[in-house]
Write a protein that holds these residues in place. Sequence first.
Motif, PDB file in Angstrom:
ATOM      1  N   VAL A   7     -21.524 -38.419 -23.253  1.00 12.70           N
ATOM      2  CA  VAL A   7     -22.816 -37.998 -23.792  1.00 12.70           C
ATOM      3  C   VAL A   7     -23.099 -38.777 -25.072  1.00 12.70           C
ATOM      4  CG1 VAL A   7     -24.186 -36.080 -24.692  1.00 12.70           C
ATOM      5  CG2 VAL A   7     -22.587 -35.694 -22.803  1.00 12.70           C
ATOM      6  N   VAL A   8     -24.242 -39.449 -25.090  1.00 12.79           N
ATOM      7  CA  VAL A   8     -24.665 -40.230 -26.251  1.00 12.79           C
ATOM      8  C   VAL A   8     -25.554 -39.367 -27.135  1.00 12.79           C
ATOM      9  CG1 VAL A   8     -26.066 -42.200 -26.986  1.00 12.79           C
ATOM     10  CG2 VAL A   8     -24.489 -42.437 -25.059  1.00 12.79           C
ATOM     11  N   GLY A   9     -25.257 -39.328 -28.413  1.00 16.50           N
ATOM     12  CA  GLY A   9     -26.032 -38.531 -29.348  1.00 16.50           C
ATOM     13  C   GLY A   9     -27.441 -39.062 -29.539  1.00 16.50           C
ATOM     14  N   VAL A  10     -28.325 -38.157 -29.892  1.00 15.21           N
ATOM     15  CA  VAL A  10     -29.750 -38.466 -30.032  1.00 15.21           C
ATOM     16  C   VAL A  10     -30.180 -38.263 -31.478  1.00 15.21           C
ATOM     17  CG1 VAL A  10     -32.044 -37.651 -29.399  1.00 15.21           C
ATOM     18  CG2 VAL A  10     -30.310 -37.983 -27.635  1.00 15.21           C
ATOM     19  N   ALA A  11     -30.925 -39.229 -32.026  1.00 16.36           N
ATOM     20  CA  ALA A  11     -31.392 -39.128 -33.404  1.00 16.36           C
ATOM     21  C   ALA A  11     -32.776 -38.502 -33.504  1.00 16.36           C
ATOM     22  CB  ALA A  11     -31.417 -40.514 -34.044  1.00 16.36           C
ATOM     23  N   ALA A  12     -33.601 -38.655 -32.483  1.00 15.32           N
ATOM     24  CA  ALA A  12     -34.961 -38.101 -32.512  1.00 15.32           C
ATOM     25  C   ALA A  12     -35.494 -38.058 -31.087  1.00 15.32           C
ATOM     26  CB  ALA A  12     -35.883 -38.942 -33.392  1.00 15.32           C
ATOM     27  N   THR A  13     -36.430 -37.146 -30.877  1.00 10.45           N
ATOM     28  CA  THR A  13     -37.100 -37.005 -29.582  1.00 10.45           C
ATOM     29  C   THR A  13     -38.577 -36.756 -29.823  1.00 10.45           C
ATOM     30  OG1 THR A  13     -35.119 -36.083 -28.533  1.00 10.45           O
ATOM     31  CG2 THR A  13     -37.209 -35.684 -27.428  1.00 10.45           C
ATOM     32  N   LEU A  14     -39.420 -37.354 -28.997  1.00 10.68           N
ATOM     33  CA  LEU A  14     -40.865 -37.157 -29.110  1.00 10.68           C
ATOM     34  C   LEU A  14     -41.463 -37.100 -27.707  1.00 10.68           C
ATOM     35  CD1 LEU A  14     -43.565 -37.157 -30.765  1.00 10.68           C
ATOM     36  CD2 LEU A  14     -43.561 -39.652 -30.483  1.00 10.68           C
ATOM     37  N   THR A  15     -42.252 -36.062 -27.444  1.00 13.76           N
ATOM     38  CA  THR A  15     -43.001 -35.991 -26.197  1.00 13.76           C
ATOM     39  C   THR A  15     -44.443 -36.391 -26.487  1.00 13.76           C
ATOM     40  OG1 THR A  15     -41.599 -34.233 -25.307  1.00 13.76           O
ATOM     41  CG2 THR A  15     -43.765 -34.513 -24.305  1.00 13.76           C
ATOM     42  N   LEU A  16     -44.896 -37.436 -25.796  1.00  7.93           N
ATOM     43  CA  LEU A  16     -46.228 -37.981 -26.014  1.00  7.93           C
ATOM     44  C   LEU A  16     -47.300 -37.158 -25.325  1.00  7.93           C
ATOM     45  CD1 LEU A  16     -45.328 -41.717 -25.292  1.00  7.93           C
ATOM     46  CD2 LEU A  16     -45.776 -40.747 -27.554  1.00  7.93           C
ATOM     47  N   PHE A 270     -22.812 -42.601 -18.483  1.00 10.43           N
ATOM     48  CA  PHE A 270     -23.170 -41.789 -19.640  1.00 10.43           C
ATOM     49  C   PHE A 270     -24.570 -41.236 -19.471  1.00 10.43           C
ATOM     50  CE2 PHE A 270     -24.698 -46.007 -20.552  1.00 10.43           C
ATOM     51  CZ  PHE A 270     -25.870 -45.848 -21.262  1.00 10.43           C
ATOM     52  N   GLU A 271     -24.921 -40.306 -20.333  1.00 17.80           N
ATOM     53  CA  GLU A 271     -26.258 -39.715 -20.356  1.00 17.80           C
ATOM     54  C   GLU A 271     -26.646 -39.457 -21.793  1.00 17.80           C
ATOM     55  OE1 GLU A 271     -24.925 -35.053 -19.645  1.00 17.80           O
ATOM     56  OE2 GLU A 271     -25.165 -36.382 -17.912  1.00 17.80           O
ATOM     57  N   LEU A 272     -27.939 -39.376 -22.062  1.00 23.79           N
ATOM     58  CA  LEU A 272     -28.424 -39.049 -23.399  1.00 23.79           C
ATOM     59  C   LEU A 272     -28.394 -37.539 -23.591  1.00 23.79           C
ATOM     60  CD1 LEU A 272     -29.408 -41.376 -25.310  1.00 23.79           C
ATOM     61  CD2 LEU A 272     -29.470 -41.984 -22.901  1.00 23.79           C
ATOM     62  N   ALA A 273     -27.978 -37.086 -24.773  1.00 25.26           N
ATOM     63  CA  ALA A 273     -27.891 -35.646 -25.054  1.00 25.26           C
ATOM     64  C   ALA A 273     -29.239 -34.973 -24.792  1.00 25.26           C
ATOM     65  CB  ALA A 273     -27.457 -35.414 -26.498  1.00 25.26           C
ATOM     66  N   GLY A 274     -29.206 -33.875 -24.051  1.00 26.93           N
ATOM     67  CA  GLY A 274     -30.426 -33.163 -23.707  1.00 26.93           C
ATOM     68  C   GLY A 274     -31.086 -33.669 -22.449  1.00 26.93           C
ATOM     69  N   HIS A 275     -30.514 -34.715 -21.841  1.00 28.14           N
ATOM     70  CA  HIS A 275     -31.084 -35.307 -20.628  1.00 28.14           C
ATOM     71  C   HIS A 275     -29.971 -35.527 -19.610  1.00 28.14           C
ATOM     72  CE1 HIS A 275     -35.043 -35.954 -22.473  1.00 28.14           C
ATOM     73  NE2 HIS A 275     -34.330 -36.093 -23.579  1.00 28.14           N
TER      74      HIS A 275
END
Length: 327
Positions: A7-16, A270-275
């Motif tokens: 799992v790769v950590g995420v620094a920010a997320t934005l839903t357009l 691997f996967e992105l954290a939260g996905h």
Amino acid sequence: MEPLRRVVGVAATLTLDHDAYFGRTAGDGFAVMSHTGLLTILDQRLQVERTVDLGGPVGDLSVAGGRWAWIVADRLWVGHPGEGASSALPGESACRWAPTGEALWSAYGTGDKVQVELRSPESRVTRTVTVPDEFGGSMVRLRHHPHPDAVVLWIAAGQDGQQSWLVRDDGTALTAEHLPADDCLPTMFAPDGTWLLAAGDDRLTMVSWPDRVEQAVLHWRDIDPEAAADGSDAPGGCLMALPDGFVSWSTDNGRLRTIDLATLSVVDEFELAGHPVAERDPNLAGDPGPHGDFGYAVPHPNGLVMSVHDRDTLVLSSLRDWLPARG
């Protein structure tokens, strides 16, 4: 049982508020285009700086050295989003700034040929070269080459086939050379240009350059034997260079794997954290098996990477975190 995924950590997320049809780097951040021509400009934390309607579906967009270029309705625009000067660029077309922003590449199809142009920053054509389009009326794209005076031209006609060409500027004329990567994604060159990767429907091939000797092959059947046998998944459209001699390669089902170029073998998934990657509900349409929501990724020279998930969600992470764990 499916193996555990890193799992790769995420620094920010934005839903357009719109789809992320394609993305580019822009200054210290990113730019994302919708299908309809809505441009969202983001900083390096995925904070929205500006949203601009470019007036219709955008065929291509490029940003370098503070300069912008984009294509709308058979016109190539140069300037800043929402304002600038334009010139005709008919048919299937593409644009890409040289890394310094001191020259602009453009290309457009003429039916059975593709013309590639080198332009001044003001969009004045200075040199041209023509390559054949054996498929006719193909989509064209311009992709990165490590040499500042070269670009990769990709000619794509869906199931009819694809070709990559290396176009170079020697200061007086443009030359074009057909690359050994037919029916593949756009050719990816090594940082020093001494080898290339050709990613096809069933294999990833490393070829030395310019002598064109096949160095290694990674078959899809060796990556995912079950999916190769039953057709439930296939190699995807996002092959991305990582630091330290690795690449990531997506699948049609939104999965991500890291590949060690020294051995041309898969190191891990691997996967992105939260996905997360998860088994698809058997009651839903589509292929069975594990699925993720990954679409594509845009790496930035500053070490960040913006990935797009489920068509409208942007995720920011560190490119180095996409590397496999050491030891």
